[in-house]
Motif scaffolding. Structure first.
Motif, PDB file in Angstrom:
ATOM      1  N   ALA B  12       5.212  -5.427 -21.822  1.00 34.56           N
ATOM      2  CA  ALA B  12       4.454  -4.998 -20.897  1.00 34.56           C
ATOM      3  C   ALA B  12       3.134  -4.351 -21.449  1.00 34.56           C
ATOM      4  CB  ALA B  12       4.923  -4.335 -19.548  1.00 34.56           C
ATOM      5  N   THR B  13       3.347  -3.810 -22.751  1.00 34.74           N
ATOM      6  CA  THR B  13       2.439  -2.738 -23.366  1.00 34.74           C
ATOM      7  C   THR B  13       0.868  -3.193 -23.303  1.00 34.74           C
ATOM      8  OG1 THR B  13       4.189  -2.092 -24.876  1.00 34.74           O
ATOM      9  CG2 THR B  13       2.140  -1.307 -25.595  1.00 34.74           C
ATOM     10  N   SER B  14       0.771  -4.399 -23.642  1.00 36.32           N
ATOM     11  CA  SER B  14      -0.523  -4.748 -23.714  1.00 36.32           C
ATOM     12  C   SER B  14      -1.586  -4.696 -22.492  1.00 36.32           C
ATOM     13  CB  SER B  14      -0.841  -6.366 -24.033  1.00 36.32           C
ATOM     14  OG  SER B  14      -0.148  -6.972 -23.214  1.00 36.32           O
ATOM     15  N   THR B  15      -0.685  -5.106 -21.242  1.00 38.43           N
ATOM     16  CA  THR B  15      -1.473  -4.759 -19.825  1.00 38.43           C
ATOM     17  C   THR B  15      -1.367  -3.303 -19.535  1.00 38.43           C
ATOM     18  OG1 THR B  15       0.575  -5.268 -18.694  1.00 38.43           O
ATOM     19  CG2 THR B  15      -1.284  -6.932 -18.963  1.00 38.43           C
ATOM     20  N   ASP B  18      -4.317  -0.421 -20.116  1.00 43.02           N
ATOM     21  CA  ASP B  18      -5.412  -0.289 -19.229  1.00 43.02           C
ATOM     22  C   ASP B  18      -4.723   0.471 -18.132  1.00 43.02           C
ATOM     23  OD1 ASP B  18      -7.109  -1.880 -20.664  1.00 43.02           O
ATOM     24  OD2 ASP B  18      -6.553  -3.555 -19.447  1.00 43.02           O
ATOM     25  N   GLN B  19      -3.475   0.186 -17.555  1.00 46.54           N
ATOM     26  CA  GLN B  19      -2.983   0.845 -16.493  1.00 46.54           C
ATOM     27  C   GLN B  19      -2.726   2.390 -16.936  1.00 46.54           C
ATOM     28  OE1 GLN B  19       1.044  -0.913 -16.145  1.00 46.54           O
ATOM     29  NE2 GLN B  19       0.074  -2.483 -14.378  1.00 46.54           N
ATOM     30  N   LEU B  20      -2.541   2.832 -18.276  1.00 44.54           N
ATOM     31  CA  LEU B  20      -2.302   4.054 -18.674  1.00 44.54           C
ATOM     32  C   LEU B  20      -3.654   4.637 -18.754  1.00 44.54           C
ATOM     33  CD1 LEU B  20       0.374   3.913 -21.498  1.00 44.54           C
ATOM     34  CD2 LEU B  20       0.617   5.089 -19.153  1.00 44.54           C
ATOM     35  N   LEU B  21      -4.623   3.875 -19.227  1.00 43.93           N
ATOM     36  CA  LEU B  21      -5.825   4.442 -19.334  1.00 43.93           C
ATOM     37  C   LEU B  21      -6.482   4.993 -17.834  1.00 43.93           C
ATOM     38  CD1 LEU B  21      -8.461   5.130 -20.995  1.00 43.93           C
ATOM     39  CD2 LEU B  21      -9.099   2.715 -20.499  1.00 43.93           C
ATOM     40  N   ASP B  22      -6.240   3.850 -16.751  1.00 46.17           N
ATOM     41  CA  ASP B  22      -6.630   4.043 -15.384  1.00 46.17           C
ATOM     42  C   ASP B  22      -6.026   5.293 -14.680  1.00 46.17           C
ATOM     43  OD1 ASP B  22      -7.703   2.906 -12.915  1.00 46.17           O
ATOM     44  OD2 ASP B  22      -5.760   2.913 -12.333  1.00 46.17           O
ATOM     45  N   HIS B  26      -8.106   8.189 -13.434  1.00 49.14           N
ATOM     46  CA  HIS B  26      -8.093   8.184 -11.932  1.00 49.14           C
ATOM     47  C   HIS B  26      -6.928   9.043 -11.206  1.00 49.14           C
ATOM     48  CE1 HIS B  26     -11.732   5.822 -12.146  1.00 49.14           C
ATOM     49  NE2 HIS B  26     -11.227   5.042 -12.809  1.00 49.14           N
ATOM     50  N   ALA B  27      -6.034   9.782 -12.328  1.00 53.53           N
ATOM     51  CA  ALA B  27      -5.097  10.569 -11.872  1.00 53.53           C
ATOM     52  C   ALA B  27      -5.590  11.366 -10.704  1.00 53.53           C
ATOM     53  CB  ALA B  27      -4.354  11.409 -12.929  1.00 53.53           C
ATOM     54  N   PRO B  28      -4.785  11.829  -9.798  1.00 52.01           N
ATOM     55  CA  PRO B  28      -5.065  12.768  -8.565  1.00 52.01           C
ATOM     56  C   PRO B  28      -5.429  14.149  -9.067  1.00 52.01           C
ATOM     57  CG  PRO B  28      -3.024  12.101  -8.135  1.00 52.01           C
ATOM     58  CD  PRO B  28      -3.444  11.034  -9.489  1.00 52.01           C
ATOM     59  N   CYS B  29      -5.371  14.449 -10.245  1.00 51.67           N
ATOM     60  CA  CYS B  29      -5.741  15.649 -10.702  1.00 51.67           C
ATOM     61  C   CYS B  29      -6.947  15.639 -12.073  1.00 51.67           C
ATOM     62  CB  CYS B  29      -4.476  16.486 -11.346  1.00 51.67           C
ATOM     63  SG  CYS B  29      -3.777  15.821 -12.545  1.00 51.67           S
TER      64      CYS B  29
END
Lengths: 265, 564
Positions: B12-15, B18-22, B26-29
Motif C-alpha cells: 500500500a506504500t505507493s498510494t 499521498d494519504q500520509l501527505l494528506d 489536513h490533520a486537525p491540528c
C-alpha cells in the motif's frame, strides 16, 4: 550567614583560587547554567543561585518594595557574595542579571574583577530623546505587562495546580506543569515590571571591573545595537558577537559561550 | 517516524504516500518543523489556513516571529529555555498572529530532536486551536479576579466596620461619661442648697466664737479664760464640720470612671444620710433601715450615691408639704418567674435591694411608664432636667441590676434598686460613716429657742443666757410645741425657719399662736429653699434674723422683738 545562602538556594561546586558567580535572568532559574557552569569547575569555585522569587528561592523573602528595583536585586547579590567571602571574583550575568551585576559591582567594587554580561540591556524601551534604541516601544512593553496580567501562556503551568486542587493531589499538578521556569505569577509580573521599566544607562560608566559583552545574533530581547551601546559606555570592555541566535546562548550554544568566556578570562 | 517502518514498505506504500501527505497537510491540528537554527522548514496546510497565509510564507521564519510582541518576549525568556532544558514543552497557551493582524488563541506542544552531543537537530511543533478553552480560562480568571476583589472589599469593609464600631463605642462612652457627670452636677446643684444652709449655720457658730473672744478680751467677765476656751472649741468644731462637708461635696463631684466594687449598701446609705437630709430639707424626715446580714453588692459606690441623691431630690419634690423618706436595705432573691416578667435580660439569683420610699404625691400610670426616659420630667421648667431617674436606670442596668417603681397617686412612690450580690466577699469597700446626730439641748426660761443645729443652738443659748435671758431650747417643732404647752411664761419664740421632723418654723409659729395669739416670733434662716419666699412676706409680730448672725445682732433683734 547561611540564611542568605538558603534564601537563594545557593549551590557551590568546583575549586579554584577565584570564584565565578552565575546569575540567571528573568523567566528562569540557576538551571539555565547547567551546560556552562560545569566547564569552569576545574579552575574556579562556582556559585549558582536563584534570585528571590525565582526557582527554589525563599518566596517569603520576596519584598515588593526591595524587589521593585534592580538595586534591590543587586543588594541581594552583594549580601550573598559577602556571605561567601568573595573578592576579585568573576560575575556572569544573563539578561537582566547582567545589569544587576553591574549595580552590585558598583555597590561593592571589591567583589568582582571580571564581569561577563550575556545579552545585557541597560534599558529595554527606546528613548527617542537621546536617540537610544532599546528594542521596544513603550507601548510594546505596556502590552507585555498587560499580557502578563492576563497570563494565558502561564495559565497551563501556573493555574493547573489551582484548578486541579493542588492541596489534595500535588503530584498531579507536578505531572501537568512544565517543570522548569515555574514562578509565582504575581512575582513574575512584578519582576517583569521591574526589569522592563528599568533604565540603568548611567550606571555603566562607573563600572571599575573589566567586562565582556556577549551579544547573540537575532536577539529579540537585547538587539545588537544595545550590546554595542553597552560596550561603548563601559570603561573597560570587550564585545563578542556570537553565532548563537536568540536570547539564551548559554542554552542554545553552550560550547560557544564557554569558549568566549574562557578566552576573556 | 521510527525508521524501521520506513524501511519495510508494504504494497500500500505507493498510494499511502499521498494519504500520509494528506494526513500531514489536513490533520486537525497545526504542525510545523524547524531546523537546528529554529527556522521553519515545513508547515502544514491546516496551520497556514488558520493563520490566513500560504504555507510557503511560513518557511524560513522562526516560530516566535509568529507571536505578538508580548508572546515573543515570554517565549524567549521562558519557553525557549524550557525547550532546551526539558527537550519539550506542553500545552503552552499562546496567541498566533494571522495575516490580517488578528490573533488565533492556540495551545502549543513542542519537541526537540537532539544529536548525541545535545545539540538541536530539529524542532517539531503541534498547534491546537483553543478559542473555547481560552474563553473559559478568561472567564475563570475574571471570576477569580472578581472573587479576589470581593474578598478584598469584604476585608476592607470588615476593617472599616470594626474601626467605625470602635470609634462609635469611644464616642458613646465619652457621651455617657459626660452624661454621668452632668447628672452628677445636677445632683450637686440640688445638694448645694442644703449645704449652703448648713454652711451659714457653721459660719454663725465660728463668727459667734470669735465675737465671744473679742468681747471677753475687751471687757472680761467672770472666768474669761474658760469662756474664751469654750468659744475657741465651739469655733473649731464648726470649722471642722464645715471642712468635712466641703470634702464630701468635692468627693461627690469628682469626675471618675465607673468602678464596680463590693460595697456595703447599708453603710453607704448611713454615710450619705447627712447629705441627703440637707437635700431633703428639714420638713422631710429621713429614716434609714438597714437589713440584717446584708450581702455585699457589686456596684460603683459614687454612682449609687448619685442615684440615691437623685431619688431623694425626686422624693423631696414629690413632698412639697413635707413627709417621710425611708431608705431600706435588704437581701432579695429574684426567681425565674420574676425575671421572666422583666423586659431586660436579667439573671435570676441573689440581689441586694435598696428601696427608697416617699410619702409624696405619687405618679400616675402615664408618668410611671415614662419615668426612666431621659429628659422626661413632671417638674417645672428650671427645676429639673429629667435626667435623675434615667441616671438611676442607667446605673442599675450598667451594674447588671434591675430597677422597679411602685407608685400610688396620693400615697407615695417606692423605687427599688436591685444590685447584683457580690460573691467575692474579700474586700467590702467601706464608706466612712457620718457620726454625730443632733441631740436635744435642754433649758427653761423666757425665750423659747428652736434650732436643729446643735452648735448654733448652744451658741445662741450661751449668748442669750449671757445677756440674762431665761432660755428654753428645743431642737425641733415638736419639742418646741411641747415646751409651749408646759411653760406658761414664754415671751418670745426664736426659731429656725427650717426644722427637721416634718414641721418647719413657720408652721410651728402658726401652731403656737393658735394657743397664744400675741406671742412674739423671731425667725432665723440661712437658707430656706421655698419656705420664706412662698408668699414673700412675714406677718405682724414676726421678724427675721438672717444667718449668719453675730451675738450682737442676736441681742439687738431679740430685744427689738420683745419691745415691739
Amino acid at each position: 550567614m547561611s540564611d542568605v545562602l538558603d534564601r537563594h538556594h545557593v549551590h557551590v561546586s568546583g575549586h579554584g583560587a577565584r570564584t565565578m558567580v552565575f546569575a540567571h535572568g528573568f523567566g528562569c532559574d540557576q538551571n539555565m547554567w547547567r551546560w556552562v557552569a560545569p566547564a569552569f569547575e576545574d579552575r574556579f569555585r562556582v556559585v549558582l543561585f536563584d534570585h528571590i522569587g525565582a526557582g527554589r528561592s525563599d518566596l517569603s523573602a520576596f519584598d515588593h518594595e526591595r524587589h521593585g528595583s534592580l538595586e534591590g536585586y543587586a543588594q541581594d547579590v552583594v549580601a550573598l557574595c559577602r556571605a561567601l567571602d568573595l573578592r576579585d571574583g568573576v560575575f556572569v550575568g544573563h539578561s537582566v542579571s547582567a545589569m544587576i551585576g553591574v549595580l552590585a559591582a558598583r555597590q561593592a567594587p571589591e567583589l568582582f574583577a571580571d564581569m561577563v554580561l550575556v545579552g545585557p540591556s541597560p534599558r529595554y524601551i527606546d528613548d527617542p530623546a537621546t536617540d537610544y534604541v532599546g528594542g521596544f516601544s513603550a507601548e510594546q512593553i505596556e502590552e507585555l505587562l498587560d499580557f502578563l496580567d492576563n497570563n494565558h501562556m502561564g495559565w497551563s503551568q501556573n493555574m493547573a495546580p489551582v484548578i486541579m486542587g493542588n492541596g489534595d493531589r500535588p503530584e498531579l499538578a507536578e505531572e501537568l506543569t512544565n517543570s522548569f521556569c515555574r514562578t509565582d505569577p504575581d512575582i513574575a509580573r512584578h519582576f517583569a515590571r521591574t526589569t522592563f521599566r528599568s533604565d540603568n544607562r548611567d550606571d555603566l560608566a562607573g563600572l571599575a571591573a573589566r567586562a565582556l559583552v556577549l551579544q547573540c545574533t537575532d536577539d529579540v530581547i537585547a538587539p545588537e545595537s544595545v550590546g554595542r551601546y553597552v560596550h561603548a559606555r563601559l570603561p573597560d570592555s570587550q564585545l563578542v558577537l556570537m553565532q548563537a541566535t536568540g536570547h539564551c546562548p548559554n542554552l542554545s550554544a553552550p560550547a560557544e559561550t564557554v569558549a568566549a568566556i574562557d578566552a576573556f578570562l | 517516524m521510527p525508521s524501521s517502518e520506513a524501511s519495510t514498505p508494504t504494497p500500500a506504500t505507493s498510494t499511502s504516500n499521498d494519504q500520509l501527505l494528506d494526513l500531514f497537510e489536513h490533520a486537525p491540528c497545526g504542525y510545523l518543523t524547524a531546523g537546528p537554527d529554529g527556522r521553519i522548514d515545513r508547515a502544514n496546510r491546516t496551520l497556514s489556513d488558520w493563520l490566513g497565509v500560504e504555507p510557503g510564507q511560513l518557511v524560513g521564519r522562526r516560530f516566535p516571529e509568529l507571536l505578538p510582541i508580548a508572546g515573543k518576549i515570554y517565549y524567549e525568556t521562558h519557553f525557549a529555555p524550557l525547550l532546551r532544558m526539558q527537550g519539550a514543552f506542553d500545552e503552552v497557551a499562546l496567541d498566533l498572529r494571522r495575516g490580517d493582524g488578528t490573533v488565533v488563541p492556540v495551545l502549543v506542544n513542542a519537541r526537540e530532536r537532539r544529536s548525541a552531543d545535545g545539540r538541536t537537530v530539529s524542532l517539531r511543533i503541534t498547534v491546537m486551536r483553543a478559542r473555547d478553552r481560552r474563553r473559559y480560562e478568561q472567564e475563570l480568571l475574571d471570576a477569580r479576579r472578581r472573587a479576589d476583589a470581593a474578598t478584598a472589599e469584604l476585608r476592607e469593609l470588615t476593617h472599616t466596620l470594626e474601626t467605625r464600631v470602635a470609634e462609635e463605642l469611644t464616642q458613646r462612652q465619652e457621651a455617657e461619661n459626660q452624661l454621668r457627670q452632668s447628672q452628677k452636677m445636677e445632683a450637686i446643684g440640688q445638694l448645694t442648697g442644703g449645704v449652703a444652709h448648713d454652711f451659714n449655720n457653721l459660719l454663725t457658730v465660728i463668727l459667734g466664737g470669735l465675737e465671744t473672744i473679742e468681747r471677753q478680751l475687751a471687757t472680761p467677765g467672770k472666768d474669761p479664760l474658760a469662756r474664751i476656751g469654750r468659744a475657741v472649741a465651739m469655733a473649731r468644731q464648726g470649722a471642722l464640720r464645715a471642712a468635712t462637708l466641703t470634702a464630701r461635696l468635692l468627693a461627690f463631684a469628682r469626675r471618675q470612671p465607673l468602678q464596680p466594687k463590693p460595697i456595703d449598701a447599708s453603710r453607704l446609705v448611713t454615710g450619705l444620710a447627712d447629705l441627703l437630709q440637707r437635700t431633703l430639707g428639714a420638713t422631710i424626715a429621713l429614716e434609714t433601715v438597714a437589713g440584717a446580714g446584708l450581702w455585699p453588692a457589686l456596684a460603683d459606690a459614687g454612682e449609687l450615691e448619685n442615684a440615691l441623691v437623685n431619688l431623694a431630690v425626686n422624693a423631696r419634690d414629690a413632698m412639697p408639704e413635707g413627709g417621710r423618706l425611708t431608705i431600706e436595705t435588704s437581701n432579695a432573691c429574684l426567681d425565674e418567674d420574676y425575671v421572666a416578667g422583666v423586659p431586660e435580660p436579667l439573671p435570676a439569683g441573689h440581689y441586694v435591694l435598696i428601696a427608697v420610699s416617699d410619702t409624696g404625691c405619687g405618679m400616675d400610670q402615664v408618668a410611671l411608664q415614662k419615668a426612666f426616659e431621659p429628659f422626661f420630667t413632671t417638674k417645672d421648667v428650671g427645676k429639673g432636667t429629667g435626667l435623675g431617674l434615667s441616671q438611676v436606670y442607667g446605673f442599675t442596668r450598667q451594674s447588671g441590676g434591675h430597677v422597679r417603681i411602685y407608685s400610688e397617686p396620693g400615697h407615695g412612690t417606692t423605687v427599688k434598686l436591685y444590685l447584683p450580690r457580690c460573691l467575692d466577699t474579700r474586700c467590702v469597700d467601706t464608706v466612712a460613716p457620718q457620726p454625730e446626730n443632733q441631740a436635744s439641748p435642754r433649758g427653761s426660761e423666757t425665750v423659747l429657742l428652736v434650732e436643729d443645729h446643735e452648735d448654733l443652738l448652744a451658741y445662741s443659748v450661751a449668748v442669750l443666757r449671757e445677756l440674762g435671758y431665761r432660755v428654753l431650747a428645743a431642737p425641733d417643732a415638736a419639742a418646741g410645741l411641747a415646751l409651749l404647752g408646759r411653760e406658761p411664761e414664754i415671751d418670745l419664740l426664736f426659731t429656725d425657719m427650717v426644722l427637721p421632723g416634718g414641721v418647719d418654723g413657720r408652721q410651728l409659729a402658726e401652731e403656737a399662736r393658735r394657743d397664744r395669739p400675741g406671742l412674739k416670733v423671731l425667725f432665723t434662716s440661712g437658707y430656706a429653699r421655698n419656705a420664706i419666699l412662698r408668699n414673700g412676706r412675714l406677718e405682724t409680730g414676726m421678724d427675721l434674723l438672717p444667718k449668719p448672725f453675730t451675738g450682737e445682732a442676736l441681742a439687738a433683734r431679740v430685744r427689738a422683738a420683745l419691745d415691739r
